[in-house]
Design an enzyme around this catalytic site. Structure first.
Site, PDB file in Angstrom:
ATOM      1  N   CYS A 170     -83.719  15.738 -67.002  1.00 40.36           N
ATOM      2  CA  CYS A 170     -82.707  15.251 -67.947  1.00 40.36           C
ATOM      3  C   CYS A 170     -82.355  16.278 -69.009  1.00 40.36           C
ATOM      4  O   CYS A 170     -81.599  15.988 -69.944  1.00 40.36           O
ATOM      5  CB  CYS A 170     -83.176  13.940 -68.549  1.00 40.36           C
ATOM      6  SG  CYS A 170     -83.439  12.721 -67.247  1.00 40.36           S
ATOM      7  N   HIS A 308     -82.213  13.487 -78.052  1.00 43.24           N
ATOM      8  CA  HIS A 308     -82.258  13.088 -76.643  1.00 43.24           C
ATOM      9  C   HIS A 308     -82.476  11.574 -76.581  1.00 43.24           C
ATOM     10  O   HIS A 308     -81.835  10.881 -75.802  1.00 43.24           O
ATOM     11  CB  HIS A 308     -83.379  13.857 -75.938  1.00 43.24           C
ATOM     12  CG  HIS A 308     -83.439  13.606 -74.471  1.00 43.24           C
ATOM     13  ND1 HIS A 308     -82.400  13.875 -73.627  1.00 43.24           N
ATOM     14  CD2 HIS A 308     -84.438  13.096 -73.686  1.00 43.24           C
ATOM     15  CE1 HIS A 308     -82.744  13.550 -72.378  1.00 43.24           C
ATOM     16  NE2 HIS A 308     -83.967  13.070 -72.394  1.00 43.24           N
ATOM     17  N   HIS A 344     -78.705   6.252 -70.361  1.00 46.66           N
ATOM     18  CA  HIS A 344     -79.190   7.598 -70.049  1.00 46.66           C
ATOM     19  C   HIS A 344     -78.452   8.128 -68.823  1.00 46.66           C
ATOM     20  O   HIS A 344     -78.721   7.713 -67.702  1.00 46.66           O
ATOM     21  CB  HIS A 344     -80.694   7.555 -69.793  1.00 46.66           C
ATOM     22  CG  HIS A 344     -81.340   8.908 -69.782  1.00 46.66           C
ATOM     23  ND1 HIS A 344     -80.633  10.068 -69.585  1.00 46.66           N
ATOM     24  CD2 HIS A 344     -82.640   9.282 -69.933  1.00 46.66           C
ATOM     25  CE1 HIS A 344     -81.464  11.106 -69.618  1.00 46.66           C
ATOM     26  NE2 HIS A 344     -82.682  10.655 -69.832  1.00 46.66           N
TER      27      HIS A 344
END
Lengths: 419, 84
Positions: A170, A308, A344
């Site tokens: 990610c 994040h 996400h």
């Protein structure tokens, strides 16, 4: 236009001149900016094979806008997202490919994973066909090779330069941009299409794995399924999306009179070397500090830090500890995140989240985080924006964090363009 | 099964592959590749769908017999009739 292999390009300034994106709540940069400012959610409930109803972020861009029906059927969702974003970015940048040498263009697409969707589909079909492998599709290999998304862009647009993906969990969205900077500075290409994409909600495996890990976000209202930094957070909402930028060396961009969204002035990639899934605050701190050093900036010179912030219990705390240690004394730095809006987006996360903040260089607003009402005291960062947008006199710098499993970290700094 | 029925089966398969082409205007005597946007992967799709949907096998050495609609019908009709 400049030519390749020019050593003087090594220290070239790299600028963003176009943006193409699809997010669960918007299909272009301006709409995305409006969506993050107004806290528009992109999360819905959807049926996931073997998993029942789950919250997820799904995109509704027009797949047929830049791709034939036949090639869409042959290719992958990841390829379709990539093609849409690539063409939209080129159009936004005012770049016509028929006026370019296709060998001087590169495509660098960050991915968390690729091929799981197609493999799951094939195995599903296999069980429908009494496990007869003779019906296994000849399309399986070209659909599942790791370079598929970039390869589909190459095929669609006729780009013959280096086109590949960067696998970085990610953290990948930032990584595509960083790879592009390297290739532009090396003189390997004169134009890069770079960022990240994800098709993750089309695989049940990622939902099942996060569930098994105790990290799958759930709520009866899908728009509340992921609540980063909130005391009630219970995990991640899996989303798809994509965001590709056109990057050019500054001199090339100026020569053609390009609109410049911002300049990439610093970045760092490092690794935790500590755990498969748990993040490491010390390494994240190191990543941000090195990116600042390379940009020649002090923490108080950063206007916005994008977290994040995935909505997991430990991940959010670790990141907040890292960010606090770097920016805790800065009164000028404001903190936000985007996953409360869109979930996400995995490989697309870093690139999309940067896009969510990029237009702050024009409107001088810090967009608020969504789904944060009861702030976890362990995540209580100074200048965290989660109510209304915050207006600053001028926003000139963004630090964009993106971290991934197996302990890979990336921090990217973008600055408002000044000649 | 009559040749006209076999032609319709092949046409339906091609229509689901050449999604951007008008398959109603196919000239049966002209190579499919010369009038439709078809490549080698598409011909493998045709072979796969014949096998999946109709249990008709086309061995690799016979792929050239699928070049035109006319040759498809000539080649495939006995195979479909043998299944009945």
């Amino acid at each position: 236009m400049s030519t390749n292999t020019n050593a003087a390009k090594t220290l070239s300034r790299i600028v963003i001149t176009g943006v193409g994106l699809t997010a669960p709540n918007a299909n272009n940069l301006r709409d995305f900016r409006a969506a993050v400012l107004s806290k528009k959610s992109g999360l819905v409930h959807t049926e996931i094979r073997h998993m029942g109803i789950q919250a997820a972020g799904l995109c509704d861009f027009d797949e047929a806008r830049h791709q034939s029906k036949k090639m869409r059927k042959r290719g992958t969702r990841a390829g379709a997202i990539s093609i849409y974003c690539a063409k939209e970015a080129l159009d936004d940048a005012g770049i016509k490919l028929d006026e370019r040498d296709p060998f001087t263009i590169g495509v660098y697409i960050g991915i968390t994973e690729h091929g799981n969707v197609e493999t799951e589909n094939e195995i599903h079909e296999l069980y429908q066909n009494d496990l007869k492998t003779e019906f296994w599709s000849h399309h399986h290999n070209p659909r599942t090779v790791a370079n598929n998304p970039a390869g589909e862009v190459s095929l669609n647009l006729g780009i013959t330069g280096p086109c590949y993906t960067i696998g970085a969990a990610c953290a990948a969205g930032n990584m595509g941009l960083i790879e592009a900077c390297h290739m532009l500075r090396l003189g390997e290409v004169d134009l890069a299409l770079a960022g990240g994409i994800s098709e993750s909600p089309h695989t049940f495996g990622i939902f099942a794995a996060f569930k098994a890990q105790g990290a799958l976000g759930e709520h009866e209202d899908p728009t509340l399924a992921t609540r980063p930094l909130d005391t009630r957070r219970n995990g991640i909402a899996v989303s798809e999306g994509g965001c590709l930028y056109t990057l050019e060396r500054l001199d090339d961009a100026l020569a053609r009179g390009a609109k410049i969204y911002g300049e990439i002035v610093g970045f760092c990639i490092n690794s935790d070397a500590s755990d498969f899934v748990l993040p490491h605050a010390g390494r994240q701190m190191e990543c941000m500090k090195r990116a600042l050093d390379r940009a020649g900036l002090k923490p108080e010179e950063i206007d916005i830090v994008n977290l994040h912030a995935t909505g997991t219990s430990m991940g959010d705390i670790q990141e907040c500890e890292a960010v606090s240690s770097v920016f805790g004394y800065s009164d000028e730095t404001y903190i936000n995140f985007t996953k409360g809006h869109i979930g996400h987006c995995m490989g697309a996360a870093g690139a999309l989240e940067l896009a969510g903040n990029l237009l702050s260089f024009e409107d001088n607003l810090v967009h608020p985080a969504r789904n944060l009402e009861e702030l976890d005291p362990k995540c209580a960062l100074k200048n965290l924006v989660y109510g209304e947008p915050v207006k600053k006199k001028e926003i000139k710098t963004i630090l964009n964090n993106s971290f991934g499993m197996l302990g890979i970290n990336s921090s990217l700094i973008v600055k408002k363009y000044q000649s | 099964m009559q040749p006209t029925e076999v032609r319709q089966i092949v046409l339906d398969i091609i229509a689901d592959i050449a999604l951007d082409d008008d398959v109603t205007k196919i000239d049966d005597s002209i190579a499919l590749r010369d009038q439709l946007d078809l490549d080698s992967m598409d011909f493998l799709d045709i072979v796969m769908e014949l096998k999946k949907q109709h249990k008709v096998e086309v061995p690799q050495e016979d792929y050239p017999k699928l070049a035109t609609m006319e040759s498809c019908v000539t080649y495939l009709t006995p195979k479909f009739q043998a299944l009945q």
